[in-house]
Design a protein around this motif. Structure first.
Motif, PDB file in Angstrom:
ATOM      1  N   PHE A 137       0.841  -1.187   0.000  1.00  0.00           N
ATOM      2  CA  PHE A 137       0.000   0.000   0.000  1.00  0.00           C
ATOM      3  C   PHE A 137       0.884   1.248   0.000  1.00  0.00           C
ATOM      4  CE2 PHE A 137      -2.517  -2.744   3.197  1.00  0.00           C
ATOM      5  CZ  PHE A 137      -3.168  -3.431   2.184  1.00  0.00           C
ATOM      6  N   PRO A 138       0.474   2.301  -0.721  1.00  0.00           N
ATOM      7  CA  PRO A 138       1.193   3.574  -0.588  1.00  0.00           C
ATOM      8  C   PRO A 138       1.132   4.066   0.859  1.00  0.00           C
ATOM      9  CG  PRO A 138      -0.266   3.620  -2.493  1.00  0.00           C
ATOM     10  CD  PRO A 138      -0.614   2.375  -1.714  1.00  0.00           C
ATOM     11  N   SER A 139       2.211   4.648   1.318  1.00  0.00           N
ATOM     12  CA  SER A 139       2.255   5.198   2.665  1.00  0.00           C
ATOM     13  C   SER A 139       1.325   6.410   2.772  1.00  0.00           C
ATOM     14  CB  SER A 139       3.692   5.596   3.011  1.00  0.00           C
ATOM     15  OG  SER A 139       4.533   4.467   2.963  1.00  0.00           O
ATOM     16  N   PRO A 140       0.994   6.847   3.977  1.00  0.00           N
ATOM     17  CA  PRO A 140       0.070   7.975   4.145  1.00  0.00           C
ATOM     18  C   PRO A 140       0.527   9.228   3.400  1.00  0.00           C
ATOM     19  CG  PRO A 140       0.492   6.893   6.246  1.00  0.00           C
ATOM     20  CD  PRO A 140       1.435   6.283   5.273  1.00  0.00           C
ATOM     21  N   ILE A 144      -6.850  -4.494   6.608  1.00  0.00           N
ATOM     22  CA  ILE A 144      -6.146  -5.734   6.942  1.00  0.00           C
ATOM     23  C   ILE A 144      -7.123  -6.742   7.540  1.00  0.00           C
ATOM     24  CG2 ILE A 144      -4.402  -6.778   8.444  1.00  0.00           C
ATOM     25  CD1 ILE A 144      -3.153  -5.269   6.139  1.00  0.00           C
ATOM     26  N   ASP A 145      -8.010  -6.273   8.400  1.00  0.00           N
ATOM     27  CA  ASP A 145      -8.985  -7.168   9.015  1.00  0.00           C
ATOM     28  C   ASP A 145      -9.897  -7.792   7.963  1.00  0.00           C
ATOM     29  OD1 ASP A 145     -10.312  -8.387  11.291  1.00  0.00           O
ATOM     30  OD2 ASP A 145     -11.965  -7.005  10.892  1.00  0.00           O
ATOM     31  N   GLU A 146     -10.325  -6.992   6.984  1.00  0.00           N
ATOM     32  CA  GLU A 146     -11.159  -7.534   5.914  1.00  0.00           C
ATOM     33  C   GLU A 146     -10.381  -8.528   5.062  1.00  0.00           C
ATOM     34  OE1 GLU A 146     -14.449  -7.198   5.497  1.00  0.00           O
ATOM     35  OE2 GLU A 146     -14.341  -6.127   7.420  1.00  0.00           O
ATOM     36  N   ASN A 147      -9.088  -8.261   4.832  1.00  0.00           N
ATOM     37  CA  ASN A 147      -8.251  -9.227   4.121  1.00  0.00           C
ATOM     38  C   ASN A 147      -8.128 -10.537   4.903  1.00  0.00           C
ATOM     39  OD1 ASN A 147      -7.757  -7.599   1.939  1.00  0.00           O
ATOM     40  ND2 ASN A 147      -5.623  -7.142   2.453  1.00  0.00           N
ATOM     41  N   ASP A 148      -8.036 -10.417   6.214  1.00  0.00           N
ATOM     42  CA  ASP A 148      -7.969 -11.597   7.075  1.00  0.00           C
ATOM     43  C   ASP A 148      -9.246 -12.427   6.922  1.00  0.00           C
ATOM     44  OD1 ASP A 148      -7.529 -13.440   9.089  1.00  0.00           O
ATOM     45  OD2 ASP A 148      -7.185 -11.976  10.661  1.00  0.00           O
ATOM     46  N   LYS A 149     -10.392 -11.775   7.021  1.00  0.00           N
ATOM     47  CA  LYS A 149     -11.669 -12.478   6.879  1.00  0.00           C
ATOM     48  C   LYS A 149     -11.789 -13.124   5.498  1.00  0.00           C
ATOM     49  CE  LYS A 149     -14.158  -9.285   9.945  1.00  0.00           C
ATOM     50  NZ  LYS A 149     -15.167  -8.195   9.978  1.00  0.00           N
ATOM     51  N   PHE A 150     -11.396 -12.384   4.455  1.00  0.00           N
ATOM     52  CA  PHE A 150     -11.466 -12.904   3.089  1.00  0.00           C
ATOM     53  C   PHE A 150     -10.591 -14.146   2.944  1.00  0.00           C
ATOM     54  CE2 PHE A 150      -9.286 -12.963  -1.066  1.00  0.00           C
ATOM     55  CZ  PHE A 150     -10.373 -13.273  -1.888  1.00  0.00           C
ATOM     56  N   THR A 151      -9.378 -14.087   3.491  1.00  0.00           N
ATOM     57  CA  THR A 151      -8.437 -15.207   3.386  1.00  0.00           C
ATOM     58  C   THR A 151      -8.979 -16.448   4.091  1.00  0.00           C
ATOM     59  OG1 THR A 151      -6.570 -13.661   3.286  1.00  0.00           O
ATOM     60  CG2 THR A 151      -6.076 -15.952   3.878  1.00  0.00           C
ATOM     61  N   GLY A 189      -2.172 -10.177  16.203  1.00  0.00           N
ATOM     62  CA  GLY A 189      -1.376  -9.019  15.812  1.00  0.00           C
ATOM     63  C   GLY A 189      -0.611  -9.284  14.538  1.00  0.00           C
ATOM     64  N   THR A 190      -0.008  -8.236  13.984  1.00  0.00           N
ATOM     65  CA  THR A 190       0.730  -8.212  12.717  1.00  0.00           C
ATOM     66  C   THR A 190      -0.238  -8.313  11.533  1.00  0.00           C
ATOM     67  OG1 THR A 190       1.194 -10.564  12.194  1.00  0.00           O
ATOM     68  CG2 THR A 190       2.563  -9.514  13.888  1.00  0.00           C
ATOM     69  N   TYR A 191       0.287  -8.205  10.312  1.00  0.00           N
ATOM     70  CA  TYR A 191      -0.509  -8.458   9.103  1.00  0.00           C
ATOM     71  C   TYR A 191      -0.021  -9.742   8.432  1.00  0.00           C
ATOM     72  CZ  TYR A 191       3.431  -5.548   7.497  1.00  0.00           C
ATOM     73  OH  TYR A 191       4.684  -4.995   7.298  1.00  0.00           O
ATOM     74  N   LEU A 192       0.446 -10.661   9.268  1.00  0.00           N
ATOM     75  CA  LEU A 192       0.986 -11.931   8.799  1.00  0.00           C
ATOM     76  C   LEU A 192       0.127 -13.070   9.325  1.00  0.00           C
ATOM     77  CD1 LEU A 192       4.642 -11.039   9.838  1.00  0.00           C
ATOM     78  CD2 LEU A 192       3.703 -10.849   7.519  1.00  0.00           C
ATOM     79  N   LEU A 193      -0.151 -14.052   8.475  1.00  0.00           N
ATOM     80  CA  LEU A 193      -0.911 -15.222   8.894  1.00  0.00           C
ATOM     81  C   LEU A 193       0.024 -16.431   8.992  1.00  0.00           C
ATOM     82  CD1 LEU A 193      -4.228 -14.945   6.824  1.00  0.00           C
ATOM     83  CD2 LEU A 193      -3.746 -14.129   9.144  1.00  0.00           C
ATOM     84  N   ALA A 230      -0.984  -8.003   3.671  1.00  0.00           N
ATOM     85  CA  ALA A 230      -1.030  -6.547   3.512  1.00  0.00           C
ATOM     86  C   ALA A 230      -0.849  -6.161   2.046  1.00  0.00           C
ATOM     87  CB  ALA A 230       0.017  -5.876   4.381  1.00  0.00           C
ATOM     88  N   SER A 231      -1.799  -6.591   1.223  1.00  0.00           N
ATOM     89  CA  SER A 231      -1.798  -6.315  -0.211  1.00  0.00           C
ATOM     90  C   SER A 231      -3.222  -6.021  -0.654  1.00  0.00           C
ATOM     91  CB  SER A 231      -1.256  -7.516  -1.008  1.00  0.00           C
ATOM     92  OG  SER A 231       0.118  -7.738  -0.761  1.00  0.00           O
TER      93      SER A 231
END
Length: 396
Positions: free
Chosen positions: A44-47, A299-306, A324-328, A373-374
């Motif tokens: 993701f682009p940074s803020p 990230i949470d929605e990506n987690d649910k989707f995965t 925690g983290t954005y790693l599964l 995180a993509s």
């Protein structure tokens, strides 16, 4: 500010930018056809405030030696209080460009060759190497997987203590298994370190990234007795996706420890941040709250989707809870295949790279680490490719 103001869905081509996650991995595997979900940074682009301040810095045109400014110290101290209810004093903060460097530096400064350092496994590689590459003995404390969740085994830790044991390295939140240690767990670790007179080094780089309903507890919130033997490493790089700025710092409540670390930093000549990292340090903590909250939601929605995707199409993969983290952290043992075989299918059939479990020591065998995180459509393409490989495995 609405979450819709932020674009996490657009796929940005990172190839051709000397990107470690994409260009370096392409070279490693000899292919530009792979989707890379291994290296732990975001696609993701940074803020925008961070991008704006970098532009301003570049436009100024003079790139001299730089120090962290008041905006950083004030911003970080405020952030820790707002987000984690932790009081940090300015004098406790010591700049050290990378947590990997600070871990090795502290191991070298506070232990002697041949002495022992405890580390929970599976373990993030650079923490392991901070011990082994300094000629210290790594004492592996295997995390216990019970009822689909990892815990620390304090009885095992007690059994492994010797007169040579001087230090404990703790990853909190834990990389790769995704645990966020509770207040009670951290207090138990703190009491363990007091009892055995161990220095406690805690890597909190992922501390800002938690799942909904999960509270990150900083080791800095522990008792004064624990804080006397505590060194915490922190950074904005995971939180705001700015690891390329190479910026981290230590929080060291104990003045004597702090003096030792400062002497070591002076000895190796690592005094200053880059001009760009100094520019973004304060901005990140003071102007990017909305982006940060929107990122957590995505990230949470990506987690649910995965989880939904794998539960429907590849149910043999067990995905551990992500606190925690954005790693599964995903267990594939029910597939009945060896790591080398699965990695070959990933790379040759799926054209997807992930981190295989043994990257995190032998205790990680049977699992993979997956970065979510993509943009979601990039994840979906990767999972569709993985499903093709999965079907081949099941057929054979």
């Amino acid at each position: 500010m609405s979450e819709n103001r932020f674009d996490f869905d657009t796929v940005v081509d990172r190839r051709g930018t000397n990107c470690a996650k994409w260009d370096t991995m392409d070279k490693k595997y000899g292919s530009r056809e792979l989707i890379h979900l291994g290296v732990a940074d975001m696609d993701f682009p940074s803020p925008k405030p961070i991008r704006d301040v970098v532009h301003q810095c570049a436009e100024h045109g003079i790139f001299g030696y730089t120090d962290l400014g008041d905006d950083f110290y004030e911003g970080f101290i405020s952030w820790e209080k707002r987000m984690h209810n932790v009081d940090v004093k300015r004098e406790e903060i010591v700049f050290c460009s990378r947590i990997n460097i600070s871990a090795g530096l502290c191991v070298d400064a506070f232990t002697e060759p041949g002495e022992e350092v405890l580390l929970h496994t599976p373990a993030y590689g650079p923490l392991y190497e901070a011990i082994s590459k300094n000629d210290r003995i790594v004492v592996k404390c295997g995390l216990k997987s019970q009822n689909g969740k990892y815990t620390m085994d304090l009885q095992q830790m007690e059994a492994q203590i010797t007169e040579k044991t001087k230090m404990l390295l703790l990853c909190s939140p834990h990389n790769p298994v995704g645990r966020v240690w509770t207040k009670e767990e951290l207090e138990a670790v703190g009491e363990f370190c007091i009892k055995h007179e161990l220095l406690l080094f805690v890597d909190e780089i992922h501390g800002d990234i938690t799942a909904p309903g999960v509270e990150f507890v900083s080791a800095l919130s522990l008792s004064e007795e624990v804080r006397k033997r505590l060194i915490v490493a922190s950074s904005p790089t995971k939180t705001f996706n700015i690891p390329g700025f190479i910026l981290s710092y230590l929080i060291i409540p104990n003045q004597e420890y702090r003096a030792v670390v400062k002497r070591e930093i002076d000895r190796i000549g690592m005094h200053n941040p880059t001009i760009f990292s100094a520019a973004v340090a304060g901005c990140a903590y003071q102007q990017c709250d909305d982006w940060y909250k929107a990122m957590l939601s995505y990230i949470d929605e990506n987690d649910k989707f995965t989880r939904a995707y794998f539960a429907e199409k590849m149910p043999e993969f067990y995905i551990y809870p992500r606190e925690g983290t954005y790693l599964l952290w995903m267990d594939y043992k029910e597939l009945g295949c060896e790591e080398a075989e699965l990695e070959k299918w990933f790379l040759e059939k799926a054209k997807v790279s992930v981190y295989m479990g043994t990257v995190f020591q032998e205790e990680g065998r049977g699992c993979i680490r997956l970065n979510i995180a993509s943009p979601r459509k990039l994840l979906e393409e990767a999972y569709d490719r993985m499903y093709v490989a999965y079907c081949h495995i099941k057929k054979n």
